[in-house]
Design a protein around this motif. Structure first.
Motif, short mmCIF file in Angstrom:
data_model
loop_
_atom_site.label_atom_id
_atom_site.label_comp_id
_atom_site.label_asym_id
_atom_site.label_seq_id
_atom_site.Cartn_x
_atom_site.Cartn_y
_atom_site.Cartn_z
N UNK A 8 -20.77 49.38 76.18
CA UNK A 8 -19.54 50.04 76.66
C UNK A 8 -18.47 49.00 76.94
N UNK A 9 -18.84 47.88 77.57
CA UNK A 9 -17.87 46.83 77.87
C UNK A 9 -17.32 46.23 76.59
N UNK A 10 -18.18 45.98 75.59
CA UNK A 10 -17.73 45.42 74.32
C UNK A 10 -16.78 46.36 73.61
N UNK A 11 -17.07 47.65 73.61
CA UNK A 11 -16.19 48.63 72.98
C UNK A 11 -14.84 48.64 73.69
N UNK A 12 -14.85 48.56 75.01
CA UNK A 12 -13.60 48.52 75.76
C UNK A 12 -12.79 47.29 75.43
N UNK A 13 -13.44 46.15 75.26
CA UNK A 13 -12.76 44.91 74.90
C UNK A 13 -12.11 45.07 73.53
N UNK A 14 -12.84 45.64 72.58
CA UNK A 14 -12.32 45.82 71.23
C UNK A 14 -11.09 46.71 71.24
N UNK A 15 -11.12 47.75 72.03
CA UNK A 15 -9.97 48.67 72.11
C UNK A 15 -8.74 47.98 72.67
N UNK A 16 -8.94 46.97 73.50
CA UNK A 16 -7.81 46.28 74.13
C UNK A 16 -7.24 45.14 73.29
N UNK A 17 -7.87 44.83 72.16
CA UNK A 17 -7.35 43.76 71.31
C UNK A 17 -6.04 44.17 70.66
N UNK A 18 -5.15 43.20 70.50
CA UNK A 18 -3.91 43.47 69.76
C UNK A 18 -4.23 43.52 68.27
N UNK A 59 -6.27 32.66 69.75
CA UNK A 59 -7.60 32.13 69.43
C UNK A 59 -8.36 31.81 70.71
N UNK A 60 -7.67 31.19 71.68
CA UNK A 60 -8.32 30.87 72.96
C UNK A 60 -8.79 32.13 73.68
N UNK A 61 -7.97 33.18 73.63
CA UNK A 61 -8.36 34.46 74.27
C UNK A 61 -9.61 35.03 73.61
N UNK A 62 -9.68 34.96 72.28
CA UNK A 62 -10.84 35.49 71.56
C UNK A 62 -12.10 34.67 71.84
N UNK A 63 -11.92 33.36 72.04
CA UNK A 63 -13.05 32.51 72.44
C UNK A 63 -13.52 32.93 73.82
N UNK A 64 -12.58 33.10 74.74
CA UNK A 64 -12.92 33.49 76.12
C UNK A 64 -13.64 34.84 76.16
N UNK A 82 -16.68 33.56 63.77
CA UNK A 82 -16.98 34.85 64.38
C UNK A 82 -18.37 34.83 65.02
N UNK A 83 -18.49 35.35 66.21
CA UNK A 83 -19.80 35.52 66.85
C UNK A 83 -20.36 36.88 66.45
N UNK A 84 -21.58 37.16 66.87
CA UNK A 84 -22.16 38.49 66.61
C UNK A 84 -21.30 39.57 67.27
N UNK A 85 -20.81 39.29 68.47
CA UNK A 85 -19.94 40.25 69.15
C UNK A 85 -18.65 40.44 68.37
N UNK A 86 -18.15 39.37 67.76
CA UNK A 86 -16.95 39.47 66.93
C UNK A 86 -17.20 40.31 65.69
N UNK A 87 -18.36 40.12 65.06
CA UNK A 87 -18.72 40.95 63.90
C UNK A 87 -18.80 42.41 64.32
N UNK A 88 -19.41 42.65 65.47
CA UNK A 88 -19.51 44.03 65.98
C UNK A 88 -18.13 44.61 66.23
N UNK A 89 -17.20 43.79 66.70
CA UNK A 89 -15.83 44.25 66.95
C UNK A 89 -15.15 44.66 65.64
#
Length: 119
Positions: A8-18, A59-64, A82-89
């Motif tokens: 749920x947290x990861x999905x929320x993060x993805x929704x907030x990306x520009x 880039x720094x924000x995406x790393x964080x 890309x991390x696994x979480x990035x691939x999932x995003x």
């Protein structure tokens, strides 16, 4: 934190990306790249110059956020991957777009044709 909360947290993060951040993730889905290569890909997509002052803070924000990893290629050059979480995003965004776009067999066929062109 449970696995369901983590998802749920990861999905929320993805929704907030520009859109710019999502485009960076999409570029990195192909292969790890250094900053200038990412900049060039973005400039080709947007058809205009992308300032360092816009690229590197994103880039720094995406790393964080844990969506990409930053490593040192040499003393002046960083590589981003890309991390696994990035691939999932990236997959989550594609899934959402497909869910909205694929409304019938014809549109599903259009998506299939796009995928087939890439293989």
């Amino acid at each position: 934190m449970s696995e369901a909360q983590t998802v749920e947290d990861e999905v929320g993060v993805v929704r907030d990306l520009t859109a710019f951040q999502q485009n960076i993730l999409t570029i990195l889905a192909k292969e790890p790249m250094y900053g200038l290569a990412i900049k060039r890909e973005l400039e080709a997509y947007y058809g205009t110059e992308v300032n360092h002052g816009r690229l590197y803070p994103n880039l720094d924000d995406l790393v964080e956020l844990g969506l990409i990893e930053k490593s040192e290629l040499d003393k002046r050059t960083n590589q981003y991957e890309l991390t696994r979480a990035g691939q999932d995003a990236v997959l989550s965004q594609l899934e959402w777009v497909f869910e909205k776009f694929v409304t019938d067999e014809e549109r599903a066929g259009e998506i299939e044709a796009l995928v087939d062109e890439q293989l």
